[in-house]
Design an enzyme around this catalytic site. Structure first.
Site, PDB file in Angstrom:
ATOM      1  N   ARG A   1       4.990 -16.369   7.390  1.00 29.09           N
ATOM      2  CA  ARG A   1       3.831 -15.739   7.419  1.00 29.09           C
ATOM      3  C   ARG A   1       2.860 -17.205   8.139  1.00 29.09           C
ATOM      4  O   ARG A   1       1.555 -17.335   8.785  1.00 29.09           O
ATOM      5  CB  ARG A   1       2.691 -15.993   5.821  1.00 29.09           C
ATOM      6  CG  ARG A   1       3.757 -14.218   5.717  1.00 29.09           C
ATOM      7  CD  ARG A   1       3.214 -14.897   3.772  1.00 29.09           C
ATOM      8  NE  ARG A   1       3.062 -12.933   3.178  1.00 29.09           N
ATOM      9  CZ  ARG A   1       4.231 -13.611   1.926  1.00 29.09           C
ATOM     10  NH1 ARG A   1       4.118 -14.437   1.712  1.00 29.09           N
ATOM     11  NH2 ARG A   1       4.689 -11.959   1.295  1.00 29.09           N
TER      12      ARG A   1
ATOM     13  N   ASP B   1      -1.364  -0.262   4.897  1.00 31.81           N
ATOM     14  CA  ASP B   1      -0.036   0.309   3.803  1.00 31.81           C
ATOM     15  C   ASP B   1       0.227   2.297   3.663  1.00 31.81           C
ATOM     16  O   ASP B   1      -1.216   3.144   3.455  1.00 31.81           O
ATOM     17  CB  ASP B   1      -0.171  -0.276   3.302  1.00 31.81           C
ATOM     18  CG  ASP B   1       1.298  -0.271   2.708  1.00 31.81           C
ATOM     19  OD1 ASP B   1       2.409  -1.124   2.135  1.00 31.81           O
ATOM     20  OD2 ASP B   1       2.025   0.640   1.932  1.00 31.81           O
ATOM     21  N   SER B   2       0.850   2.805   4.140  1.00 33.88           N
ATOM     22  CA  SER B   2       0.734   4.403   3.307  1.00 33.88           C
ATOM     23  C   SER B   2       0.721   4.203   2.003  1.00 33.88           C
ATOM     24  O   SER B   2      -0.227   5.197   1.238  1.00 33.88           O
ATOM     25  CB  SER B   2       2.290   4.481   2.963  1.00 33.88           C
ATOM     26  OG  SER B   2       3.327   4.063   2.162  1.00 33.88           O
TER      27      SER B   2
ATOM     28  N   ALA C   1       2.892   4.670   8.891  1.00 39.99           N
ATOM     29  CA  ALA C   1       3.073   4.003   9.972  1.00 39.99           C
ATOM     30  C   ALA C   1       2.993   3.935  11.729  1.00 39.99           C
ATOM     31  O   ALA C   1       3.122   3.939  12.118  1.00 39.99           O
ATOM     32  CB  ALA C   1       4.251   2.599   9.523  1.00 39.99           C
TER      33      ALA C   1
ATOM     34  N   CYS D   1      14.872  -6.182   5.888  1.00 37.56           N
ATOM     35  CA  CYS D   1      15.317  -6.711   4.386  1.00 37.56           C
ATOM     36  C   CYS D   1      16.520  -5.774   4.246  1.00 37.56           C
ATOM     37  O   CYS D   1      16.614  -6.008   3.127  1.00 37.56           O
ATOM     38  CB  CYS D   1      13.767  -7.097   4.015  1.00 37.56           C
ATOM     39  SG  CYS D   1      13.361  -5.405   3.202  1.00 37.56           S
TER      40      CYS D   1
HETATM   41  N1  SAH Z   1       4.931  -7.456   4.608  1.00 39.12           N
HETATM   42  C1  SAH Z   1       4.674  -7.290   3.328  1.00 39.12           C
HETATM   43  C2  SAH Z   1       6.358  -6.765   2.107  1.00 39.12           C
HETATM   44  C3  SAH Z   1       5.960  -5.452   2.796  1.00 39.12           C
HETATM   45  S1  SAH Z   1       7.110  -4.029   1.272  1.00 39.12           S
HETATM   46  C4  SAH Z   1       4.383  -8.787   2.450  1.00 39.12           C
HETATM   47  O1  SAH Z   1       5.038  -9.531   3.402  1.00 39.12           O
HETATM   48  O2  SAH Z   1       4.919  -9.311   1.052  1.00 39.12           O
HETATM   49  C5  SAH Z   1       7.004  -2.028   2.327  1.00 39.12           C
HETATM   50  C6  SAH Z   1       5.845  -1.078   1.828  1.00 39.12           C
HETATM   51  O3  SAH Z   1       5.315  -0.956   2.955  1.00 39.12           O
HETATM   52  C7  SAH Z   1       5.637  -1.403   1.067  1.00 39.12           C
HETATM   53  O4  SAH Z   1       3.886  -1.619   0.385  1.00 39.12           O
HETATM   54  C8  SAH Z   1       5.429   0.004   1.281  1.00 39.12           C
HETATM   55  O5  SAH Z   1       3.706   1.275   0.729  1.00 39.12           O
HETATM   56  C9  SAH Z   1       5.072   0.172   2.530  1.00 39.12           C
HETATM   57  N2  SAH Z   1       5.716   1.910   3.371  1.00 39.12           N
HETATM   58  C10 SAH Z   1       6.428   2.145   2.855  1.00 39.12           C
HETATM   59  N3  SAH Z   1       6.680   3.007   3.616  1.00 39.12           N
HETATM   60  C11 SAH Z   1       5.368   3.506   4.244  1.00 39.12           C
HETATM   61  C12 SAH Z   1       5.232   4.543   5.398  1.00 39.12           C
HETATM   62  N4  SAH Z   1       6.183   4.922   6.251  1.00 39.12           N
HETATM   63  N5  SAH Z   1       3.825   3.424   6.036  1.00 39.12           N
HETATM   64  C13 SAH Z   1       4.053   2.779   5.759  1.00 39.12           C
HETATM   65  N6  SAH Z   1       3.288   2.262   4.604  1.00 39.12           N
HETATM   66  C14 SAH Z   1       4.851   1.853   4.451  1.00 39.12           C
END
Ligand code: SAH
Length: 396
Positions: A214, A252-253, A282, A340
């Site tokens: 970040r 975010d979904s 997404a 991850c």
């Molecule tokens: N980038 C974040 C962590 C991401 S965790 C950070 O720095 O803290 C992954 C996230 O993806 C979760 O919040 C989950 O709700 C979201 N997610 C899962 N599937 C998704 C999709 N198809 N479209 C959008 N968001 C999604």
């Protein structure tokens, strides 16, 4: 001193990886899978010739023992007190506890020679996750040792293992405070404030593993139009705002994640019109934008492969996602892309991104190759502990 723990014997030749200090004993390496030892019990592991290999926590499953020490050590309160003090000493050396930073990982499982245990620190609150029955049973001792640590001043310890313990072990863990009760849910990371919802959030409430990445994004944000995809708590978004982004869109979904992101923007940049958050899928969102709408993108999806069996689909998922991102980013754009999934290797991830780039036929260069930060150390004898992979791409 010789311990009196129940003994498990390895089949001939199966001591090899343990002699190289790899901390897992697979069930197939044992002469027999015992049915008279409770999960979570400390056991002694011996080679076929009777030589003591060490002691560890027993559990039923493909990993039968998670080694705690490679000697005939007594596993008592002192053992955990010493390991936790060592974990703290390393974080202290890294300078992670400062007035402008109090969120970091204090214990990273095998990376801190405490397999099955994760502890994240948010100010004076520690959040514990047990991934093994053995660590579940010693949670009170861990909480006690944490509160007694000389240095971090931990007042509250929250236990959050309802979703991390093997379901079949029937331990029925309850998420609750073991010590104290937090008065604030605000943690500070590199001078930015975040609400951390350890009661209801994912993992321990925040992804501390993206802290360094970040900070890198912040340095590249000036004047850019930023899309933070899979934003969760809005970590990357808040840094982009401070970095001087022209606009920041978080997606975010999960509606809860969007609310959390808005709250965190508000905490740091109240009323700033540069930010907007959207609850959407997404792929749908990326489909609906034009090439050039954004010139800095973050793609940080959840683990597409939770297990090896899901690997092929996961790689296809990474390819599809990255093809969408690379094709839509503005010329001269910068793309942060992550995986991850522990089951996906660095090479496999890079290959998926390469395939995605090739599909778009755009000129793509790798600027940075990212990984997990130092408070998520990789035990050199346990390469599986390396899980976070990232690439920063420059797209002409
Ligand atoms: N980038 C974040 C962590 C991401 S965790 C950070 O720095 O803290 C992954 C996230 O993806 C979760 O919040 C989950 O709700 C979201 N997610 C899962 N599937 C998704 C999709 N198809 N479209 C959008 N968001 C999604």
């Amino acid at each position: 001193m010789k311990t009196t723990y129940p003994t498990l014997t390895l089949r001939r030749g199966k001591e090899e990886s343990l002699d190289r200090l790899h901390p897992w004993v697979f069930s197939g390496a044992l002469t027999r899978m015992p049915d008279d030892i409770d999960e979570g019990t400390v056991v002694r592991v011996v080679a076929s010739d009777g030589r003591v290999i060490g002691v560890g926590h027993f559990q039923i499953g493909s990993i039968a023992v998670r080694m705690l020490d490679f000697a005939d050590t007594v596993i008592d309160r002192d053992f955990f007190a010493v390991r936790l003090a060592e974990a703290w000493r390393m974080r202290s050396a890294l300078g992670l506890q400062r007035p402008d930073n109090n969120a970091f990982r204090l214990v990273h499982g095998e990376g801190d020679f405490l397999p099955g245990l994760v502890v994240d620190l948010y100010g004076d609150t520690a959040v514990i996750q047990a991934h093994s029955p053995g660590m579940h049973f010693v949670r009170e001792i861990i909480a006690d040792c944490l509160a007694a640590l000389d240095g971090p001043d931990i007042r509250n310890v929250y236990y959050k293992s309802e979703t991390t313990l093997p379901y079949k072990a029937r331990l029925d863990p309850v998420n609750d405070y073991l010590t104290g009760k937090a008065e604030t849910d605000i943690a500070v990371e590199n001078g930015l404030k975040f609400h951390v919802d350890w009661l209801r959030g994912q993992k321990t409430g925040f992804f501390v593993d993206q802290r360094d990445n970040r900070a890198l994004l912040e340095r590249l944000s000036l004047g850019r139009r930023v899309l933070n995809m899979f934003c969760y708590t809005g970590g990357f978004s808040v840094y982009a705002m401070r970095g001087g982004a022209e606009l920041v869109h978080s997606v975010d979904s999960s509606a809860k994640a969007v609310t959390l992101t808005d709250a965190n923007i508000d905490l740091n940049f109240p009323g700033d019109p540069r930010h907007k958050a959207f609850a959407e899928d997404a792929f749908k969102y990326l489909d609906g934008i034009e090439r050039g709408d954004y010139d800095l993108m973050v793609l940080d999806p959840p683990a597409f492969a939770k297990h090896r069996s899901a690997l092929r689909n996961a790689l296809r998922g990474y390819q599809r996602l990255n093809a969408a991102g690379i094709s839509k980013i503005a010329p001269g754009g910068i793309l942060f892309t992550f995986s991850c999934s522990q089951a996906v290797s660095r090479e496999q991830f890079r290959l998926a991104v390469f395939s995605a780039a090739a599909q778009t036929r755009r000129k793509v260069r790798i600027l940075y190759q990212l990984t997990q930060p130092a408070d998520h150390p990789v035990n050199i004898y346990h390469p599986e502990g390396e899980y976070l992979k990232g690439l920063v791409l420059y797209v002409e």
